[in-house]
Design an enzyme around this catalytic site. Structure first.
Site, PDB file in Angstrom:
ATOM      1  N   HIS A  49      29.203 -24.013  14.304  1.00 22.14           N
ATOM      2  CA  HIS A  49      28.315 -21.979  14.911  1.00 22.14           C
ATOM      3  C   HIS A  49      27.153 -22.010  13.618  1.00 22.14           C
ATOM      4  O   HIS A  49      26.537 -22.776  13.209  1.00 22.14           O
ATOM      5  CB  HIS A  49      29.201 -21.099  14.173  1.00 22.14           C
ATOM      6  CG  HIS A  49      30.022 -21.339  12.832  1.00 22.14           C
ATOM      7  ND1 HIS A  49      28.712 -21.391  11.338  1.00 22.14           N
ATOM      8  CD2 HIS A  49      31.436 -21.840  12.431  1.00 22.14           C
ATOM      9  CE1 HIS A  49      29.970 -21.449  10.725  1.00 22.14           C
ATOM     10  NE2 HIS A  49      30.886 -22.291  10.960  1.00 22.14           N
TER      11      HIS A  49
HETATM   12  P1  TYD Z   1      36.083 -21.192  10.646  1.00 22.94           P
HETATM   13  O1  TYD Z   1      35.210 -20.755  11.070  1.00 22.94           O
HETATM   14  O2  TYD Z   1      37.487 -21.635  12.447  1.00 22.94           O
HETATM   15  O3  TYD Z   1      35.702 -22.377  10.202  1.00 22.94           O
HETATM   16  P2  TYD Z   1      35.027 -23.582   9.995  1.00 22.94           P
HETATM   17  O4  TYD Z   1      33.511 -23.238  10.669  1.00 22.94           O
HETATM   18  O5  TYD Z   1      34.861 -23.797   8.795  1.00 22.94           O
HETATM   19  O6  TYD Z   1      35.243 -24.432  10.731  1.00 22.94           O
HETATM   20  O7  TYD Z   1      37.263 -20.098   9.824  1.00 22.94           O
HETATM   21  C1  TYD Z   1      38.857 -20.929   9.589  1.00 22.94           C
HETATM   22  C2  TYD Z   1      39.275 -18.764   9.991  1.00 22.94           C
HETATM   23  O8  TYD Z   1      39.145 -19.004   8.425  1.00 22.94           O
HETATM   24  C3  TYD Z   1      39.700 -18.401  11.043  1.00 22.94           C
HETATM   25  O9  TYD Z   1      40.297 -17.835  10.631  1.00 22.94           O
HETATM   26  C4  TYD Z   1      38.368 -17.124   9.736  1.00 22.94           C
HETATM   27  C5  TYD Z   1      38.805 -17.344   8.271  1.00 22.94           C
HETATM   28  N1  TYD Z   1      37.542 -16.810   7.910  1.00 22.94           N
HETATM   29  C6  TYD Z   1      38.049 -16.182   6.716  1.00 22.94           C
HETATM   30  O10 TYD Z   1      38.865 -15.528   6.622  1.00 22.94           O
HETATM   31  N2  TYD Z   1      36.886 -16.273   5.554  1.00 22.94           N
HETATM   32  C7  TYD Z   1      36.264 -16.876   5.427  1.00 22.94           C
HETATM   33  O11 TYD Z   1      35.044 -16.957   3.985  1.00 22.94           O
HETATM   34  C8  TYD Z   1      35.822 -18.337   6.041  1.00 22.94           C
HETATM   35  C9  TYD Z   1      34.536 -19.009   6.526  1.00 22.94           C
HETATM   36  C10 TYD Z   1      36.468 -17.963   6.980  1.00 22.94           C
END
Ligand code: TYD
Length: 132
Positions: A49
């Site tokens: 992303h």
């Molecule tokens: P995700 O965006 O999939 O992580 P990455 O970009 O590292 O692959 O996030 C995983 C889960 O955690 C998703 O349900 C969103 C949640 N999340 C939060 O609640 N707070 C945060 O600060 C972050 C980064 C993720």
């Protein structure tokens, strides 16, 4: 590419090492959130992303991992493998994290609270937005 490695000064002494990250010094934005990724399973890749506004400094405080970065023009691969360096990610950058060591703890200092509306998760939309 508005991404670069930043080096931190470790206050080492005979007891060991200490790195401090302060807003306005090592971290060039107001700190609104810190999160960390750990216990990442073998061969897992994360991220995939970009962000509209968010600025981040990622620090691998334990172990190692790699980032693939793309700002629509330039591609860059960066390995983080020391708590004494961080990766400053700024601007509209597609990021993918991979090659996590089993012991990796990836800490991320962020300029904004978590907001799903700030994410660009669609790669075609990202390409469209970075085209001009
Ligand atoms: P995700 O965006 O999939 O992580 P990455 O970009 O590292 O692959 O996030 C995983 C889960 O955690 C998703 O349900 C969103 C949640 N999340 C939060 O609640 N707070 C945060 O600060 C972050 C980064 C993720």
């Amino acid at each position: 590419m508005e991404c670069k490695i930043v080096e931190f000064t470790s206050k080492g002494d005979e007891r060991g090492q200490l790195v401090a990250l302060e807003q306005g010094r090592e971290i060039p934005f107001p700190i609104k959130r810190v999160y960390y990724i750990y216990d990442t399973k073998t061969d897992v890749e994360r991220g995939f992303h970009a962000h509209k506004q968010l600025e981040q400094v990622a620090v691998c405080v334990k172990g190692s991992c790699k980032f693939r970065l793309f700002d629509g023009i330039e591609k860059m691969t960066v390995e983080l493998s020391t708590p004494e360096k961080g990766l400053h990610i700024k601007g509209m950058v597609w990021r993918e994290m991979f090659d996590f060591s089993p012991d990796c703890v990836l800490m991320v200092v962020a300029s904004l609270p978590y907001d799903e509306a700030d994410y660009i998760r669609d790669y075609d939309k990202f390409l469209e937005m970075t085209k001009r």
